[in-house]
Enzyme design. Structure first.
Site, PDB file in Angstrom:
ATOM      1  N   ASN A 108      -3.255  -5.698  16.981  1.00  0.00           N
ATOM      2  CA  ASN A 108      -2.123  -5.843  16.063  1.00  0.00           C
ATOM      3  C   ASN A 108      -1.882  -4.563  15.292  1.00  0.00           C
ATOM      4  O   ASN A 108      -2.802  -3.809  14.996  1.00  0.00           O
ATOM      5  CB  ASN A 108      -2.341  -7.031  15.115  1.00  0.00           C
ATOM      6  CG  ASN A 108      -3.032  -6.635  13.821  1.00  0.00           C
ATOM      7  OD1 ASN A 108      -2.382  -6.177  12.872  1.00  0.00           O
ATOM      8  ND2 ASN A 108      -4.359  -6.763  13.777  1.00  0.00           N
ATOM      9  N   PHE A 112       0.839  -5.017   7.160  1.00  0.00           N
ATOM     10  CA  PHE A 112       0.979  -5.792   5.913  1.00  0.00           C
ATOM     11  C   PHE A 112       2.377  -6.348   5.654  1.00  0.00           C
ATOM     12  O   PHE A 112       2.966  -6.075   4.596  1.00  0.00           O
ATOM     13  CB  PHE A 112       0.605  -4.952   4.674  1.00  0.00           C
ATOM     14  CG  PHE A 112      -0.815  -4.516   4.559  1.00  0.00           C
ATOM     15  CD1 PHE A 112      -1.819  -5.047   5.348  1.00  0.00           C
ATOM     16  CD2 PHE A 112      -1.169  -3.557   3.602  1.00  0.00           C
ATOM     17  CE1 PHE A 112      -3.133  -4.621   5.223  1.00  0.00           C
ATOM     18  CE2 PHE A 112      -2.467  -3.134   3.470  1.00  0.00           C
ATOM     19  CZ  PHE A 112      -3.449  -3.663   4.285  1.00  0.00           C
ATOM     20  N   SER A 173      -7.608  -1.735   6.719  1.00  0.00           N
ATOM     21  CA  SER A 173      -6.605  -1.956   7.757  1.00  0.00           C
ATOM     22  C   SER A 173      -6.239  -0.625   8.394  1.00  0.00           C
ATOM     23  O   SER A 173      -5.989   0.358   7.686  1.00  0.00           O
ATOM     24  CB  SER A 173      -5.354  -2.600   7.173  1.00  0.00           C
ATOM     25  OG  SER A 173      -4.310  -2.505   8.133  1.00  0.00           O
ATOM     26  N   ASN A 175      -3.532  -0.042   9.933  1.00  0.00           N
ATOM     27  CA  ASN A 175      -2.086  -0.020  10.178  1.00  0.00           C
ATOM     28  C   ASN A 175      -1.239   0.427   9.000  1.00  0.00           C
ATOM     29  O   ASN A 175      -0.015   0.369   9.065  1.00  0.00           O
ATOM     30  CB  ASN A 175      -1.628  -1.406  10.653  1.00  0.00           C
ATOM     31  CG  ASN A 175      -2.354  -1.818  11.916  1.00  0.00           C
ATOM     32  OD1 ASN A 175      -2.435  -1.041  12.863  1.00  0.00           O
ATOM     33  ND2 ASN A 175      -2.926  -3.020  11.915  1.00  0.00           N
ATOM     34  N   THR A 176      -1.883   0.841   7.917  1.00  0.00           N
ATOM     35  CA  THR A 176      -1.155   1.446   6.807  1.00  0.00           C
ATOM     36  C   THR A 176      -1.653   2.880   6.717  1.00  0.00           C
ATOM     37  O   THR A 176      -2.851   3.098   6.482  1.00  0.00           O
ATOM     38  CB  THR A 176      -1.425   0.697   5.480  1.00  0.00           C
ATOM     39  OG1 THR A 176      -0.887  -0.627   5.600  1.00  0.00           O
ATOM     40  CG2 THR A 176      -0.771   1.389   4.291  1.00  0.00           C
ATOM     41  N   LYS A 206     -13.666  -5.024   1.796  1.00  0.00           N
ATOM     42  CA  LYS A 206     -13.695  -5.208   3.250  1.00  0.00           C
ATOM     43  C   LYS A 206     -13.680  -3.845   3.927  1.00  0.00           C
ATOM     44  O   LYS A 206     -12.746  -3.054   3.743  1.00  0.00           O
ATOM     45  CB  LYS A 206     -12.496  -6.044   3.697  1.00  0.00           C
ATOM     46  CG  LYS A 206     -12.516  -6.353   5.198  1.00  0.00           C
ATOM     47  CD  LYS A 206     -11.500  -7.410   5.526  1.00  0.00           C
ATOM     48  CE  LYS A 206     -11.403  -7.721   6.997  1.00  0.00           C
ATOM     49  NZ  LYS A 206     -10.429  -8.763   7.292  1.00  0.00           N
ATOM     50  N   ASN A 233     -13.181  -5.219   9.398  1.00  0.00           N
ATOM     51  CA  ASN A 233     -11.791  -5.330   9.860  1.00  0.00           C
ATOM     52  C   ASN A 233     -11.688  -5.080  11.378  1.00  0.00           C
ATOM     53  O   ASN A 233     -12.704  -5.084  12.070  1.00  0.00           O
ATOM     54  CB  ASN A 233     -10.936  -4.337   9.074  1.00  0.00           C
ATOM     55  CG  ASN A 233      -9.581  -4.888   8.720  1.00  0.00           C
ATOM     56  OD1 ASN A 233      -8.867  -5.381   9.597  1.00  0.00           O
ATOM     57  ND2 ASN A 233      -9.211  -4.836   7.456  1.00  0.00           N
TER      58      ASN A 233
HETATM   59  C1  LIG Z   1      -2.681 -10.418  13.532  1.00  0.00           C
HETATM   60  C2  LIG Z   1      -3.771  -9.992  12.605  1.00  0.00           C
HETATM   61  C3  LIG Z   1      -3.466  -9.690  11.294  1.00  0.00           C
HETATM   62  C4  LIG Z   1      -4.464  -9.292  10.402  1.00  0.00           C
HETATM   63  N1  LIG Z   1      -4.143  -9.019   9.107  1.00  0.00           N
HETATM   64  C5  LIG Z   1      -5.134  -8.681   8.231  1.00  0.00           C
HETATM   65  C6  LIG Z   1      -4.836  -8.461   6.875  1.00  0.00           C
HETATM   66  O1  LIG Z   1      -3.697  -8.580   6.422  1.00  0.00           O
HETATM   67  N2  LIG Z   1      -5.852  -8.105   6.049  1.00  0.00           N
HETATM   68  C7  LIG Z   1      -7.151  -7.966   6.484  1.00  0.00           C
HETATM   69  O2  LIG Z   1      -8.047  -7.660   5.693  1.00  0.00           O
HETATM   70  N3  LIG Z   1      -7.455  -8.198   7.772  1.00  0.00           N
HETATM   71  C8  LIG Z   1      -6.493  -8.555   8.645  1.00  0.00           C
HETATM   72  N4  LIG Z   1      -6.794  -8.794   9.954  1.00  0.00           N
HETATM   73  C9  LIG Z   1      -8.198  -8.614  10.409  1.00  0.00           C
HETATM   74  C10 LIG Z   1      -8.977  -9.914  10.394  1.00  0.00           C
HETATM   75  O3  LIG Z   1      -9.085 -10.432   9.093  1.00  0.00           O
HETATM   76  C11 LIG Z   1     -10.401  -9.684  10.959  1.00  0.00           C
HETATM   77  O4  LIG Z   1     -11.073  -8.778  10.119  1.00  0.00           O
HETATM   78  C12 LIG Z   1     -10.373  -9.113  12.367  1.00  0.00           C
HETATM   79  O5  LIG Z   1      -9.372  -9.726  13.150  1.00  0.00           O
HETATM   80  C13 LIG Z   1     -11.741  -9.288  13.067  1.00  0.00           C
HETATM   81  O6  LIG Z   1     -12.085 -10.633  13.177  1.00  0.00           O
HETATM   82  P1  LIG Z   1     -11.839 -11.488  14.530  1.00  0.00           P
HETATM   83  O7  LIG Z   1     -12.429 -10.700  15.666  1.00  0.00           O
HETATM   84  O8  LIG Z   1     -12.515 -12.797  14.267  1.00  0.00           O
HETATM   85  O9  LIG Z   1     -10.375 -11.633  14.677  1.00  0.00           O
HETATM   86  C14 LIG Z   1      -5.812  -9.197  10.846  1.00  0.00           C
HETATM   87  C15 LIG Z   1      -6.121  -9.523  12.178  1.00  0.00           C
HETATM   88  C16 LIG Z   1      -5.127  -9.918  13.051  1.00  0.00           C
HETATM   89  C17 LIG Z   1      -5.488 -10.263  14.480  1.00  0.00           C
END
Ligand SMILES: Cc1cc2nc3c(=O)[nH]c(=O)nc-3n(C[C@H](O)[C@H](O)[C@H](O)COP(=O)(O)O)c2cc1C
Length: 325
Positions: A108, A112, A173, A175-176, A206, A233
């Site tokens: 992704n 934000f 993140s 992406n910012t 985080k 993350n």
């Molecule tokens: C579509 C998407 C959006 C996410 N948005 C955020 C976010 O806004 N803030 C954040 O701290 N992590 C965000 N994450 C990261 C998740 O919270 C998590 O740290 C990451 O996906 C790893 O865990 P997983 O393998 O169980 O998905 C996002 C992940 C995905 C897939």
């Protein structure tokens, strides 16, 4: 079985539409789920809070806090809404979310998208079904210049201090643009400022699994007085992928080994409670993190591929962990 059918339907849509449909379905099913009973022996005390169980929903799934009560009804012990930014912002243009079903992964670059603090905050008021713990992930607006990003975090702390059970400072993140710079030298000062402002509300940070020196970040976090660490993350690396992939953060199964390696490094030097996140796709994955010493676990991509059954599986296995802080 039922989830497999639902997933089959959902995966016919583009990932973001499927996500919106899933959130809608969870909201509709809420009255039934509210009847589900909780298992008292699964509870855990961490950061001075009582979590009904050790499995939480990671940030990004319910960014604008539209479905957190219904998601709690699926069996999560905590929900981290957000990341919320001070002002509303659209995030990156679509497409910005990509599915890799054969690898049980997502990439992704949402950037934000947020309804903004003033819209999200009132949605957090009121009851906490089943005693669910509600965290709010906070991050700066993309348009805020780097030297003013600390102020964005502080605005968010002021708005959410009294509403959230804990605050999660998102500096990880990918992406910012420039956000991850905050994980380096500025981290200690940023976290100390947030902690001072947060009063009695626990503050977590985080971290990114791509940090080359997680030990330094743990040191800065500990000295700042924050209450816990989330590891972590998404990754900008592409373990197991060959060929072109879109830019953004990778999550799900391929992230697992890196997430566990970073978790172990953080646990080796941390005196703070740690939440493990990244690549938890089975109860066994969660058990591995808890056995390593994580206090709690969070998941996101596992929910997309495995559905709500995964939550109960993880909550059950996590019941046996000892050594609360
Ligand atoms: C579509 C998407 C959006 C996410 N948005 C955020 C976010 O806004 N803030 C954040 O701290 N992590 C965000 N994450 C990261 C998740 O919270 C998590 O740290 C990451 O996906 C790893 O865990 P997983 O393998 O169980 O998905 C996002 C992940 C995905 C897939």
């Amino acid at each position: 079985m039922i989830y497999r059918i639902a997933r089959g339907i959902g995966f016919r849509f583009d990932p973001e539409t499927a996500h919106r449909l899933a959130l809608g379905a969870v909201r509709l099913s809420r009255p039934l789920r509210a009847l589900k009973r909780r298992d008292e022996s699964a509870a855990a005390a961490v950061f001075g809070l009582r979590f009904p169980n050790r499995v939480g929903l990671a940030a990004g799934y319910d960014k604008d806090a539209v479905a957190w009560r219904a998601l709690a009804g699926l069996g999560f012990g905590h929900i981290e809404v957000g990341t919320v930014t001070p002002l509303p912002q659209p995030g990156h243009p679509r497409p910005r979310l990509f599915r890799y079903p054969d690898r049980r992964a997502l990439i992704n670059r949402m950037g934000f998208p947020s309804a903004g603090a003033e819209v999200v905050a009132p949605r957090l008021e009121g009851s906490r079904p089943g005693g669910v713990i509600l965290g709010v992930s906070i991050g700066p607006n993309a348009a805020t210049p780097p030297e003013r990003r600390v102020d964005d975090y502080l605005v968010l702390v002021d708005r959410f201090r009294g509403l959230a059970d804990y605050l999660a400072v998102n500096v990880s993140s990918p992406n910012t643009a420039g956000l991850r710079d905050l994980e380096g030298a500025p981290l200690g000062e940023l976290l100390a400022a947030v902690k001072r402002r947060a009063g009695t509300t626990p503050v977590l940070v985080k971290l990114s699994p791509d940090l080359e020196d997680p030990e330094a970040a743990v040191g800065a976090a500990t000295r700042s007085g924050v209450d816990g660490i989330i590891v972590g993350n998404t990754t900008v690396s592409r373990p197991g992928f060959s060929g072109d992939t879109p830019p953004g953060g990778l999550s799900g199964a391929p992230l697992g080994p890196l997430a566990v390696e970073r978790l172990r490094r953080v646990l080796a030097v941390s005196t703070l409670p740690v939440i493990a996140c990244g690549g938890i796709m089975t109860a066994g994955d969660a058990a591995e993190r808890l056995a390593a010493g994580a206090a709690l676990v969070q998941l996101y991509t596992g929910l997309v591929y495995r559905g709500p059954a995964l939550i109960a599986e993880v909550a059950t296995i996590a019941r046996t962990r000892r050594g609360d802080s």
